[in-house]
Scaffold this motif. Structure first.
Motif, short mmCIF file in Angstrom:
data_model
loop_
_atom_site.label_atom_id
_atom_site.label_comp_id
_atom_site.label_asym_id
_atom_site.label_seq_id
_atom_site.Cartn_x
_atom_site.Cartn_y
_atom_site.Cartn_z
N PRO A 102 0.85 -1.18 0.00
CA PRO A 102 0.00 0.00 0.00
C PRO A 102 0.89 1.24 0.00
O PRO A 102 2.04 1.18 0.42
N SER A 155 1.77 6.59 2.54
CA SER A 155 1.08 7.51 3.42
C SER A 155 -0.30 7.01 3.86
O SER A 155 -1.01 7.72 4.52
N ALA A 156 -0.66 5.81 3.42
CA ALA A 156 -1.94 5.27 3.86
C ALA A 156 -1.97 5.25 5.38
O ALA A 156 -1.09 4.71 6.02
N ASP A 157 -2.94 5.90 5.96
CA ASP A 157 -2.98 6.02 7.40
C ASP A 157 -4.20 5.30 7.94
O ASP A 157 -5.32 5.77 7.80
N PRO A 158 -3.99 4.15 8.56
CA PRO A 158 -5.13 3.38 9.03
C PRO A 158 -5.70 3.90 10.35
O PRO A 158 -6.68 3.39 10.84
N ALA A 159 -5.06 4.90 10.93
CA ALA A 159 -5.52 5.34 12.25
C ALA A 159 -6.90 5.98 12.16
O ALA A 159 -7.15 6.81 11.29
N PRO A 160 -7.81 5.57 13.05
CA PRO A 160 -9.11 6.22 13.07
C PRO A 160 -8.94 7.66 13.53
O PRO A 160 -8.33 7.91 14.55
N THR A 161 -9.47 8.62 12.75
CA THR A 161 -9.16 10.00 13.09
C THR A 161 -10.36 10.92 13.18
O THR A 161 -10.40 11.81 14.02
N ASP A 216 -3.90 13.44 4.69
CA ASP A 216 -4.92 12.51 5.22
C ASP A 216 -6.31 13.06 4.97
O ASP A 216 -7.19 13.04 5.85
#
Lengths: 533, 266
Positions: free
Chosen positions: B34, B37-43, B134
């Motif tokens: 992937p 910069s794919a950011d899986p953190a719930p934000t 993001d």
């Protein structure tokens, strides 16, 4: 995919292949066998996809190597295609595998080869080529002085073994180093220990993060200070876990990343970010730029980035008037156990892609071996903080003289660079690599992403607690497809088959049954006819 | 019987083809890389998603790392890769660099210059470049807007230039300076990559001077690849020529415009 669904899918796939050979319009490569003799009467054109660190000296060395090789083998033409990013090479190779337009020779990482190997006979296993008495390592028919197999540093060579075969040869090796602004450390009242510990780095970094009401940091008198910046958050997590002897993955690809030690480390990192003491390259920028501007104290980056580090670095990305004068100390990355240091081994390797013509593959192999000759190895290693991968090159008087000349000038003999090289040479036995399997590249990304996500979350005022980390682990697992990659999951019950799959299987089974019935009837009728006649 | 069998076999072939297609897809999704910069953190929670649209002034005043919601008009698309798009956007008041914004390939096609989009993301700074990361976006139906090029020539070398970061600007009467040397040691007007380590298709770097100061301009190959006029124009530059140039006021450790057109004027 695992369990019953996997087996059914495999069975369906076999049936489909039987029914529709060439469904993808792609022919399978024949397995490569070493020709008895290299046909020098023929012309060969081979492509070499190479990576450089956006460093002109490196591209010049590639070009010189090609020119010198072509003088020895005028019937082989090597075309160079340059990349500055391993990820771009990987993506392009993946794209070209399906169209059978891969390069002949390619700079790569073992993690990437593991994915390439999901295709059949895509990458050439090198074992037989290594041993070939004429064209193998140190072979008698070679027109240049190739290293023998035992002259390649064994630990580096072993990194290129996937399963039972070698699929690459190492080209250059590096590790990570911590480039320290010693002047600032001492200004803060600390003395650098012989080996950096994580506790020391966190403590000094938090001390350096103190600023006044105007936002001016005491240590540098500027409004910007990120005391500790890590270039590769992937490596950071991987090395911390290794040093803690905690899980990351098994050799077979069982994912162990999401464990209590990881959680403990992420909480420590979150605390440090909260204190304004830590950030990463992806979030803030190149560690070297902050270090050289006096805005960072501990910059961790590859030894192959050493020419950018320090007040007098030969390569510089910030304006001259922003560079701050300080003493640079090159140190091993921080350790949890100073008596048993652990650091990652990294750096480019070279693989060969299979082609229909074995002679073309052999021509590729000759070029690959040429990249291991002393001239190429020594010249390329001197462009950055790389180490030659052969003892033959490392012991060459020219290379030894280079090491002894640290500090003689600010370019070829730049002392920070040579200190970084010596760091690796002295600690080869303390290096490690992570297990390689199909999905290991993804796991590596996920390891770094945990740090990036936690760092971003803290900066954004989010609370990093158990609930956050649980959600982060779940999301990361899904995003990087690690749930599918892990054999640790066992044969999970994945629920009933989708209707389409059931219809397909029933249709195929019915077709085969009817074919057999039809053939039986035909055979019966034919038999009856011949009896009547 | 034969007809029935033939029909059944034909059906099998059709189903098998479907299976082939599915298999091809699964190969793609098994690709283990992937984007970085794919950011899986719930934000974002619902409240944040519904936050009010900021004016440019409010955006400028917002703290780094805070959530921002803006509306602006697409000016240029730099890249799309694995459902992430990088876009220059602008309104009458200021400009935004939208880095790796979540975007399907189909939606990327809809991001034509002038299209108004509402973007929700986080204000961030990377090596001096203030950007929104993001982020997610939605297209806002209605007006379109193409920003005229702001003449920033006299702003070169001043502290106020950064106030126009990411805007579409033009510079007039710049003199082309040597960017480096070729293999024979001769001065050259441009380089592939910053130090000449690249080749055709890579970013182009060239130096220009104005009022005695020299600046490095870049043709970003993702924004303008080697099939574009500006790429060819820069490859044809000669030291000493006087040029006008247009582009986006990007920042990397100082001003580093991403040039989109070059005209030789003298």
């Amino acid at each position: 995919m695992s369990g019953i669904r996997c087996r059914i899918a495999a069975a369906v796939l076999v049936l489909c292949m039987a029914l529709l050979p060439g469904c993808h319009g792609q022919r399978e490569q024949e397995e490569f066998t070493v020709p008895e003799q290299f046909d020098e009467a023929r012309e060969y054109e081979i492509t070499f996809w190479a990576k450089n660190d956006t460093n002109k000296k490196q591209t010049d060395i590639y070009k010189q190597a090609i020119e010198d090789f072509q003088e020895l083998y005028p019937n082989i033409t090597v075309t160079l295609r340059l990349y500055t990013d391993y990820g771009d090479i990987y993506n392009d190779v993946i794209t070209n595998i399906s169209t059978q337009t891969t390069p002949n020779v390619c700079i790569t990482y073992p993690d990437h080869i593991a994915t390439y190997l999901t295709g059949s006979n895509v990458v050439v296993p090198l074992d037989e080529l290594f041993e070939d008495p004429n064209y193998g390592l140190g072979g008698g028919e070679l027109l240049f002085d190739s290293p023998a197999k035992d002259e390649i540093v064994s630990s580096f060579l072993e990194e290129c073994r996937l399963g039972d075969h070698y699929y690459a040869v190492p080209f250059m090796r590096s590790t990570e180093a911590c480039y320290v602004n010693k002047t600032f450390v001492e200004a803060l009242g600390y003395t650098l220990p012989e080996t950096l510990s994580w506790d020391f780095i966190w403590e000094v970094s938090e001390a350096a993060a103190q600023k006044d009401e105007e936002g001016v940091y005491a240590v540098n008198g500027q409004k910007v200070m990120i005391p500790f910046i890590y270039k590769s958050s992937d490596n950071m997590m991987i090395q911390m876990l290794k040093q803690k002897n905690a899980g990351y993955s098994t050799k077979s690809g069982e994912i162990q990343l999401f464990n209590d030690t990881t959680t403990e480390l992420l909480y420590q990192i979150a605390d440090s970010v909260e204190a304004g003491a830590f950030s990463t390259f992806k979030i803030s920028g190149y560690p070297a730029n902050f270090l050289n501007a006096g805005q960072c104290i501990f910059a961790i980056d590859s030894t192959a980035g050493s020419t950018w580090m320090g007040s007098d670095a030969p390569l510089m990305d910030i304006p001259e008037d922003e560079v701050v004068d300080f003493e640079t100390e090159v140190m091993m990355i921080p350790q949890f156990d100073a008596d048993s240091p652990q650091m990652i081994s990294q750096g480019p390797s070279v693989c060969i892609f299979n082609k229909e013509d074995p002679q073309e593959v052999l021509a590729s192999w000759l070029f690959v071996q040429y990249l291991l000759t002393n001239d190429v190895q020594i010249a390329y290693s001197q462009t950055e903080g790389y180490v030659p991968v052969t003892s033959k090159a490392q012991n060459d008087p020219v290379y030894q003289d280079y090491l002894d000349s640290a500090g003689e000038d600010g370019d070829m003999y730049y002392d920070v660079k040579i200190q970084a090289v010596k760091l690796l040479l002295e600690h080869v036995d303390d290096t490690f690599v992570t297990p390689v399997f199909n999905g290991s590249a993804s796991l590596r990304d996920a390891a770094g992403q945990l740090i990036e996500s936690v760092t971003k979350a803290v900066r954004r005022g989010q609370e990093v607690d158990d609930e956050f980390l649980t959600a982060l682990y779940d999301d990361t697992l899904a995003l990087y497809h690690l749930d599918a990659a892990s054999p640790a999951e066992g044969e999970k019950d994945l629920g009933p088959l989708p209707t389409e799959a059931v219809v397909l299987i029933v249709s195929l089974a019915a077709a085969w049954i009817l074919i057999l019935v039809y053939l039986t009837i035909l055979w019966y009728k034919k038999g009856k006819k011949s009896t009547l006649m | 019987m034969k007809k029935f069998l033939a029909l059944l076999l034909a059906l099998c072939v059709v189903f098998s083809m479907t299976a082939c297609a599915d298999d091809a897809n699964s190969d793609e999704t098994s690709s283990p890389s992937p984007t970085e910069s794919a950011d899986p953190a719930p934000t974002q929670n619902d409240e944040e998603q519904n936050a009010e649209v900021m004016s440019y002034e409010e955006y400028v005043a917002a703290e780094l790392d805070s959530q921002v919601v803006i509306e602006a008009y697409v000016q240029a698309k730099q890249s799309w890769w694995e459902d992430q798009a990088t876009v220059y956007a602008q309104d009458e008041d200021g400009a935004y660099f939208l880095y790796n914004m979540t975007c399907s390939e189909e939606d990327y096609e809809l991001l034509t210059p002038g299209t108004c989009i509402r973007v929700t993301g986080y204000k961030s700074e990377w090596s001096g470049e203030v950007e929104i990361i993001d982020a997610t976006f939605e297209i806002v139906e209605g007006d379109s807007y193409i920003a005229p090029a702001l003449d920033a020539t006299e702003l070169l070398g001043t502290d106020s230039l950064i106030d126009y970061q990411n805007q579409f600007v033009e510079f007039k009467g710049l003199t082309v300076e040597a960017a480096g040397k070729d293999e024979a040691g001769n001065d050259v007007a441009f380089l592939y990559n910053w130090d000449g380590s690249g080749s055709d298709g890579d970013d182009l770097y060239f130096n220009v001077s104005y009022n005695g100061q020299t600046y490095t301009f870049t043709v970003e190959s993702y924004l303008c690849d080697n099939t574009t006029e500006v790429y060819s124009a820069v490859e044809s530059l000669e030291i000493g020529q006087v040029i006008d140039a247009q582009g986006f006021l990007y920042w990397y450790e100082g001003v580093n415009p991403h040039i989109t057109s070059v005209t030789v004027v003298g």
